[in-house]
Enzyme design. Structure first.
Site, PDB file in Angstrom:
ATOM      1  N   LYS A  34       4.698   0.606   9.242  1.00 19.21           N
ATOM      2  CA  LYS A  34       4.756   1.890   8.538  1.00 19.21           C
ATOM      3  C   LYS A  34       4.157   3.009   9.377  1.00 19.21           C
ATOM      4  O   LYS A  34       4.625   4.134   9.334  1.00 19.21           O
ATOM      5  CB  LYS A  34       4.016   1.771   7.198  1.00 19.21           C
ATOM      6  N   GLU A  60       0.875  -1.169   0.000  1.00 18.73           N
ATOM      7  CA  GLU A  60       0.000   0.000   0.000  1.00 18.73           C
ATOM      8  C   GLU A  60       0.916   1.224   0.000  1.00 18.73           C
ATOM      9  O   GLU A  60       1.798   1.334   0.860  1.00 18.73           O
ATOM     10  CB  GLU A  60      -0.896   0.009   1.242  1.00 18.73           C
ATOM     11  N   ARG A  77       5.477 -12.789   9.518  1.00 17.27           N
ATOM     12  CA  ARG A  77       6.128 -11.545   9.138  1.00 17.27           C
ATOM     13  C   ARG A  77       7.510 -11.472   9.801  1.00 17.27           C
ATOM     14  O   ARG A  77       7.748 -12.103  10.833  1.00 17.27           O
ATOM     15  CB  ARG A  77       5.280 -10.344   9.522  1.00 17.27           C
TER      16      ARG A  77
HETATM   17  P1  ATP Z   1       2.985  -2.358   7.979  1.00 15.50           P
HETATM   18  O1  ATP Z   1       2.457  -3.254   9.044  1.00 15.50           O
HETATM   19  O2  ATP Z   1       4.420  -2.050   8.100  1.00 15.50           O
HETATM   20  O3  ATP Z   1       2.173  -1.122   7.787  1.00 15.50           O
HETATM   21  P2  ATP Z   1       1.601  -3.584   5.828  1.00 15.50           P
HETATM   22  O4  ATP Z   1       1.429  -5.057   5.871  1.00 15.50           O
HETATM   23  O5  ATP Z   1       0.443  -2.750   6.136  1.00 15.50           O
HETATM   24  O6  ATP Z   1       2.884  -3.221   6.660  1.00 15.50           O
HETATM   25  P3  ATP Z   1       1.678  -3.453   3.009  1.00 15.50           P
HETATM   26  O7  ATP Z   1       2.134  -2.349   2.154  1.00 15.50           O
HETATM   27  O8  ATP Z   1       0.245  -3.788   3.012  1.00 15.50           O
HETATM   28  O9  ATP Z   1       2.180  -3.114   4.451  1.00 15.50           O
HETATM   29  O10 ATP Z   1       2.544  -4.754   2.721  1.00 15.50           O
HETATM   30  C1  ATP Z   1       2.857  -5.232   1.440  1.00 15.50           C
HETATM   31  C2  ATP Z   1       3.236  -6.671   1.554  1.00 15.50           C
HETATM   32  O11 ATP Z   1       4.349  -6.827   2.402  1.00 15.50           O
HETATM   33  C3  ATP Z   1       2.118  -7.499   2.144  1.00 15.50           C
HETATM   34  O12 ATP Z   1       1.970  -8.680   1.394  1.00 15.50           O
HETATM   35  C4  ATP Z   1       2.561  -7.777   3.536  1.00 15.50           C
HETATM   36  O13 ATP Z   1       2.055  -8.992   3.984  1.00 15.50           O
HETATM   37  C5  ATP Z   1       4.085  -7.789   3.393  1.00 15.50           C
HETATM   38  N1  ATP Z   1       4.722  -7.408   4.645  1.00 15.50           N
HETATM   39  C6  ATP Z   1       4.485  -6.307   5.379  1.00 15.50           C
HETATM   40  N2  ATP Z   1       5.215  -6.305   6.516  1.00 15.50           N
HETATM   41  C7  ATP Z   1       5.955  -7.439   6.489  1.00 15.50           C
HETATM   42  C8  ATP Z   1       6.917  -8.032   7.384  1.00 15.50           C
HETATM   43  N3  ATP Z   1       7.262  -7.438   8.525  1.00 15.50           N
HETATM   44  N4  ATP Z   1       7.452  -9.217   7.026  1.00 15.50           N
HETATM   45  C9  ATP Z   1       7.122  -9.801   5.876  1.00 15.50           C
HETATM   46  N5  ATP Z   1       6.232  -9.315   5.003  1.00 15.50           N
HETATM   47  C10 ATP Z   1       5.642  -8.149   5.297  1.00 15.50           C
HETATM   48 MG    MG Z   2      -1.345  -3.699   4.595  1.00 18.39          MG
END
Ligand code: ATP
Ligand code: MG
Length: 564
Positions: A270, A35, A260
């Protein structure tokens, strides 16, 4: 990629292998779906390496898709940074750059399909009422009084929602599933909500926006994704992912969840990273202390080292915290093979070699990289006045201090043995200069009479030295798990007040004059450093310490404290 000759098997590969065997899929097509509401962090790097890596290993494809369904927080700056970071990591989505926001029309049309099937309805409950009606884990929810509207009425209201006839929050489109399902996400989940917000790509074309759950699986389906890999918190969403695709009767990817990445002494969220940026607690998203990909890049990490890290940690089904020292080991290993060695004095102390003729300059042939003979040698100038590291001298050395002290002899790297004859002090009693003598017979660093010294120091000729700013970093947080602070305590209270130390007057050997931004070096005995890609220029050199030479990971393994 070179460092991953043979992929390790893991549970995701097992699932894919089974699908290819039993014919559920005939190819592998993954996606990385960020995102654009912040910069990517090292957790995303894990996901990028996994998704693009699977596509590479199975000779399939991996898409880049911006999962951009929240107009409030998304921005083109983030889109651009995401693309830069993925490219820098060494992956290529070719022409497959997609946006969930391009699918709004399809998502609208598919919602109409569900309405016509009697599987979705327009609901007038407020956000609070929806929450109240949803029940709890132990208590089934209550059906919305609007649940049994006819398809005609729903179609009419939904069209008018889109046309902007109703105020924000006054209506939602919901799937009609089961208000008593033990999985709360299946209790008539929201599909669209009314929100008059400008979208960074769609402008004001839409005043209704799809929810994550309604957008994600359908986006996967549109793109012909086979394996939709996401983190564990989406495991409970999988029944909903499947429900939507089954009831639409369209291409149905398999969602697979993995743990994760959590990294010690930092936060990978983020939202929290944005808070650090916005409050000015760091210098920006790419501050070298940030766990963002751009932060690690600016810190001097290489794409190879991050990919290697992702390979080592692998994928698992249970959450754990990986020690930062493991990531440091990966970059140290790569830089050991690739970074040229140079001499740099961070906290200089003047040495005058009293028996070395004034004005004379000698040059010493120095090895650029003992790990890589093809890196060759260079000439380093030596003169009567030198800089050495202040911490390499002690006036009253304790038992195990073998470096320079009054009356003691040490080796200057590549050059000569020198002996300290006198420490000159200022009025306050601080040592400001050492007067030493050298032994001309030790040229090259060995004495013909077999005399031994216990220390070899790095040095820089004062007449030739370049000035530089050097930034030393420590972990951003003082505790292993900043997110795990007890209730009522602010995670930001565990920020490390000593995470950055700026040294203004470091002295470098002259060969570094042309160090290009982002060039990486080993400063002998001091660590690996990178010329800052933003601030370093010829004539105003700035170096960031990427990592020290000390292998903290080896210590942890030895002490039996490992937890990968
Ligand atoms: P955050 O929790 O940091 O805001 P998010 O999951 O909301 O992260 P996205 O932009 O939606 O961020 O993530 C894009 C992809 O990266 C998704 O498929 C998510 O599952 C993966 N992802 C996010 N954080 C991690 C992590 N700590 N380890 C592995 N994969 C991750
Ligand atoms: Mg997300």
């Amino acid at each position: 990629m070179d460092e991953t000759p043979k992929p390790k098997s893991n549970f995701i590969r097992d699932i894919i292998d089974e699908h290819l065997r039993n014919g559920r899929f005939t190819k592998v097509h993954t996606r990385f779906p960020p995102e654009p509401n912040g910069y990517l962090h090292i957790g995303h790097a894990k996901s990028i390496c996994l998704n693009f890596g699977l596509a590479r290993d199975y000779k399939g494809l991996c898409n880049l898709r911006m999962d951009d369904t929240n107009p409030e927080t998304e921005d083109i700056e983030y889109v651009n940074s995401i693309k830069d970071d993925i490219r820098w990591l060494g992956f290529d989505w070719e022409d497959r750059e997609y946006y969930a926001s391009d699918y709004y029309e399809r998502l609208y049309d598919w919602a109409v399909v569900l309405i016509k099937k009697g599987l979705a309805y327009v609901c007038d409950l407020s956000v609070d009422e929806v929450r109240e009606y949803r029940g709890t884990v132990n208590k089934p929810g209550k059906e919305s009084p609007y649940r049994n509207r006819t398809a005609e009425e729903n179609l009419d209201l939904f069209a008018r929602m889109r046309a902007g006839e109703f105020p924000d929050g006054s209506k939602t489109l919901r799937a009609k599933i089961d208000m008593a399902d033990p999985n709360m996400l299946l209790r008539d989940p929201l599909m669209f909500r009314i929100r008059r917000e400008h979208h960074y790509r769609r402008g004001d074309a839409w005043c209704i926006y799809p929810t994550y759950d309604w957008a994600h699986g359908q986006s996967d389906s549109i793109e012909g994704i086979t394996h939709s890999i996401c983190t564990l918190e989406f495991e409970v969403h999988r029944p909903l992912y499947d429900w939507y695709l089954d009831h639409l009767g369209v291409h149905h990817p398999q969602q697979i969840e993995f743990a994760r990445l959590n990294l010690s002494h930092t936060v990978l969220s983020k939202r929290r990273l944005l808070e650090l940026v916005e409050s000015g607690l760091v210098g920006g998203w790419d501050d070298p202390r940030m766990p963002t990909i751009s932060g690690f890049r600016r810190r001097g990490y290489t794409p190879e080292s991050i990919r290697h890290f992702a390979e080592i940690i692998g994928v698992a089904k249970d959450n754990s915290i990986v020690d930062m020292a493991l990531l440091e080991m990966c970059v140290r290993e790569h830089l050991n093979k690739t970074a040229p060695r140079v001499m740099a004095v961070l906290r200089p102390l003047k040495v005058v070699i009293t028996n070395f003729p004034e004005g004379r300059v000698e040059e010493f042939e120095s090895v650029n990289n003992p790990e890589d003979p093809s890196a060759g040698t260079r000439k380093v100038p030596f003169g009567r006045e030198l800089w050495i590291e202040r911490e390499d001298f002690m006036e009253n050395p304790p038992a195990k201090f073998y470096r320079l002290a009054p009356g003691r002899e040490v080796r200057l790297r590549y050059a000569y043995f020198i002996k300290c004859q006198e420490a000159v002090k200022d009025a306050a009693g601080n040592v400001v200069e050492l007067r030493c003598t050298y032994d001309p017979a030790t040229r090259g660093g060995d004495s013909p009479d077999g005399r031994k010294v216990k220390a070899t120091l790095h040095w820089v000729s004062a007449a030739h030295a370049l000035d530089a700013e050097v930034r030393l970093y420590d972990t951003l947080f003082t505790v292993r798990d900043p997110s795990g602070v007890p209730e009522g305590q602010d995670w930001k209270d565990t920020l490390n007040p000593r995470s950055l130390e700026v040294i203004a007057g470091a002295k470098l050997e002259p060969g570094l004059a042309g160090a290009a931004p982002e060039s990486r070096w080993q400063f002998e005995r001091m660590g690996y450093f990178v010329a800052d890609r933003r601030d370093s220029k010829p004539g105003r050199l700035v170096f960031n310490r990427t990592v020290t030479l000390r292998d903290e990971w080896a210590r942890i393994v030895k002490a039996g404290e490992t937890q990968v």
